[in-house]
Design a protein around this motif. Structure first.
Motif, PDB file in Angstrom:
ATOM      1  N   GLU A  86       0.840  -1.199   0.000  1.00 16.19           N
ATOM      2  CA  GLU A  86       0.000   0.000   0.000  1.00 16.19           C
ATOM      3  C   GLU A  86       0.881   1.257   0.000  1.00 16.19           C
ATOM      4  N   LEU A 129       2.574   1.821  -3.235  1.00 15.50           N
ATOM      5  CA  LEU A 129       1.626   2.397  -4.189  1.00 15.50           C
ATOM      6  C   LEU A 129       1.608   3.925  -4.050  1.00 15.50           C
ATOM      7  N   PHE A 141       3.140   6.764  -6.845  1.00 16.88           N
ATOM      8  CA  PHE A 141       2.301   7.801  -7.442  1.00 16.88           C
ATOM      9  C   PHE A 141       2.650   9.186  -6.920  1.00 16.88           C
ATOM     10  N   VAL A 148      -4.503  -2.343  -4.577  1.00 19.38           N
ATOM     11  CA  VAL A 148      -5.473  -1.269  -4.342  1.00 19.38           C
ATOM     12  C   VAL A 148      -5.316  -0.782  -2.915  1.00 19.38           C
ATOM     13  N   LEU A 149      -5.766   0.437  -2.677  1.00 18.87           N
ATOM     14  CA  LEU A 149      -5.799   0.937  -1.297  1.00 18.87           C
ATOM     15  C   LEU A 149      -6.974   0.253  -0.610  1.00 18.87           C
ATOM     16  N   ASP A 207     -11.875   6.385  -5.654  1.00 22.29           N
ATOM     17  CA  ASP A 207     -10.796   6.885  -4.795  1.00 22.29           C
ATOM     18  C   ASP A 207      -9.455   6.310  -5.241  1.00 22.29           C
ATOM     19  N   ASN A 208      -9.457   5.042  -5.599  1.00 22.80           N
ATOM     20  CA  ASN A 208      -8.220   4.376  -5.997  1.00 22.80           C
ATOM     21  C   ASN A 208      -7.657   4.925  -7.300  1.00 22.80           C
ATOM     22  N   LEU A 219      -5.791   8.271  -6.986  1.00 21.07           N
ATOM     23  CA  LEU A 219      -4.727   8.309  -5.973  1.00 21.07           C
ATOM     24  C   LEU A 219      -3.690   9.411  -6.232  1.00 21.07           C
TER      25      LEU A 219
END
Lengths: 355, 215
Positions: free
Chosen positions: A268, A271, A275, B84-85, B92-93, B96
């Motif tokens: 997480e 990720l 980004f 994914v979060l 929402d994902n 990001l």
């Protein structure tokens, strides 16, 4: 507040809200660690204060000063004794001098032990403040059938306003069987009672002899009956109690658990980083998540500390102080850990974390 | 337009030389594929091209760096396994990259996100929890997330490796569509993907060689 910071706060709150199980686990851990630290501190301080108050009430810091047995000429001046009460470190002081027995005009007449006490001595004995000239012990009063605050006639003396107290001194039962004449200090006295502040030095003999300006070996300092003389102050006892440093263990423990949980969120977090989240953003997000978790956890912790404080505001204040130390330490450690992870982690780990 | 340019890039981990003198130009409108045996350094090349790993030698230039005032990303990343979060919605994902930059995402960007989700058949699931998506749906989500990111370069590591044939085709179509406005670098074993690449390179023992170029 910058847009980046607001974004970090928003993301941290969203992470907490949308992963309720994970958040609840951390809140439970925070309640356990922070709560136990705060309750321990609160209850320790409350116990120290309770114990100290009880010992003070019994006369822990009252020194009974008399001439040394081998120095019968080293007399104690009543007025000097009374004046000690105004000095720093001394709560109150006063003199007690044995006087001629009082004979009550009863049939048969009764001879009662009689002491001349200065107002300061009455205060040291723990009697309620009074304007009466005589204080009659409750045991004697019962024998004589006296009423509280009555006018008392004493054989051979003028009629004087007397106060009958069922318990003239909370610190010694001896005066319960005596009559005390409250008189201004004058001449020499048999005994000088000195009550110290709880933070006073332990060596009372040197301290008192210095104040009375007489050689230390000329005075004899005893404790009030049954009480260890001049024991450690609550502050000193607190300093000696290592439990006050429990946050040094629990805060790093919480931060470590937080970092372990962060490692389980590696994908997480990778990720976020891929980004465009900077190390500062990640650290900010971590701080906000942890701060929010601790804030929620603090509510039951403060409640439990309040109960443990048992009505002692100082104990609750100590618990709050420990809460601040715990929060700062755990946030600091977790932030350093986050920075270390994102700035200095091994390059192979970076690759692994991204896959 | 060049999205990123790698010049004689070398990467070593301790004594192991993973990349050795790799040069590569990644241009907008071009799909660049890299294939090679396992352990040949594909993931390392992708990490270097995306800016997540500094090379031991050589240099990289990103066009995103020339306009930092727009707060562009050097690259958007599509991992092999869909990520994914947790607990967050599909919308929402995919937003990001914008959520990281702004506490409040502009309505125009949200509308754009919904349009992209519609293109890959995920619009009806926009408000659903992303955790409940299938593997194929998650990968399409990852592709939309990369397409919406403010970056001229998409880096994808085996983007269809974990998908079945049908999901793989859908995801691939969504990814290739990004070519219109972004450069795409893909590491793959998949021949289907290889066929879609405008430039195809073979990587072995840290060396890159061009196998196919479509003008």
């Amino acid at each position: 507040m910058s847009a980046g910071m607001r974004a970090a706060i928003r993301e941290s709150l969203a992470n907490l809200i949308f992963t309720p199980r994970r958040s609840l686990v951390m809140i439970a851990l925070a309640v356990l660690l922070l709560g136990s630290t705060m309750v321990l501190e609160s209850s320790n301080v409350a116990a120290l204060l309770r114990d100290s108050a009880s010992r003070v009430a019994q006369g822990e810091y009252v020194a009974v000063v008399s001439s040394a047995a081998n120095e019968p000429t080293a007399k104690l001046k009543s007025d000097a004794c009374e004046l000690l009460g105004g000095l720093p470190g001394v709560r109150a002081s006063g003199s007690i001098k044995r006087a001629a027995h009082i004979v009550f005009s009863t049939s048969p007449s009764q001879r009662i032990a009689h002491f001349e006490v200065s107002p300061g001595a009455l205060q040291v004995l723990g009697s309620a403040p009074t304007e009466a000239e005589l204080v009659v012990g409750g045991a004697i009063a019962t024998d004589l059938g006296l009423l509280t605050s009555g006018i008392l006639g004493i054989a051979g003396a003028d009629t004087r306003k007397a106060l009958v107290l069922s318990e003239p001194s909370i610190r010694t039962g001896l005066v319960d069987y005596a009559v005390m004449s409250v008189t201004p200090p004058s001449g020499y006295t048999d005994v000088c009672l000195v009550e110290f502040e709880s933070t006073s030095p332990v060596d009372a003999t040197i301290f008192i002899s210095g104040l009375l300006q007489i050689p230390a070996d000329s005075v004899q300092v005893k404790s009030l009956e049954g009480i260890e003389q001049l024991g450690p102050s609550p502050a000193y006892a607190y300093e000696k109690n290592l439990a006050r440093l429990s946050w040094l263990i629990t805060a790093p423990a919480f931060a470590t658990l937080w970092l372990i949980l962060s490692r389980s969120r590696r994908s997480e977090l990778a990720l976020y980083k891929s980004f465009g989240a900077s190390p500062l953003f990640m650290a900010m997000m971590g701080i906000c998540e942890q701060a929010a978790t601790l804030t929620v956890a603090a509510l039951p912790c403060v409640g439990a500390s309040l109960v443990a404080a048992n009505g002692e505001p100082i104990a609750l204040a100590h618990a709050m102080r420990v809460m601040c130390l715990f929060t700062l330490a755990s946030l600091g450690i977790a932030t350093l850990g986050t920075f270390r992870h994102f700035l200095h982690r091994d390059r192979t780990e970076l690759l692994r974390g991204s896959e | 337009m060049s999205a990123a340019s790698l010049n004689a890039v070398a990467v070593s981990f301790g004594q192991t030389q993973v990349l050795d003198g790799v040069s590569l130009e990644l241009r907008t409108g071009t799909v660049t594929g890299v294939y090679g045996p396992s352990g040949s350094g594909k993931s390392t090349l992708l990490a270097v091209a995306s800016g997540r790993l500094k090379p031991t030698r050589g240099s990289i230039t990103w066009s995103a760096d020339s306009d930092r005032t727009r707060r562009q990303l050097r690259s958007a990343w599509i991992p092999q396994s869909p990520l994914v979060l947790p607990g967050r919605t599909v919308l929402d994902n995919v937003l990001l990259a914008h959520h990281i930059r702004h506490p409040q995402v502009a309505p125009a960007i949200v509308a754009d996100a919904l349009r992209h989700l519609d293109e890959v058949g995920l619009a009806p699931l926009a408000q659903r929890n992303a955790n409940v998506l299938s593997g194929g749906e998650m990968q399409r989500l990852a592709i939309v997330r990369a397409r919406l990111a403010p970056t001229p370069l998409i880096v994808a590591d085996e983007p269809t490796g974990a998908l079945d044939l049908r999901n793989s085709s859908n995801a691939l179509a969504a990814l290739i569509a990004a070519r219109r406005s972004q450069a795409i670098l893909i590491a793959t074993h998949d021949e289907t993907i290889a066929r879609w690449c405008d430039e195809l390179y073979y990587l072995e023992s840290g060396h890159l060689s061009l196998r196919r170029h479509t003008a």
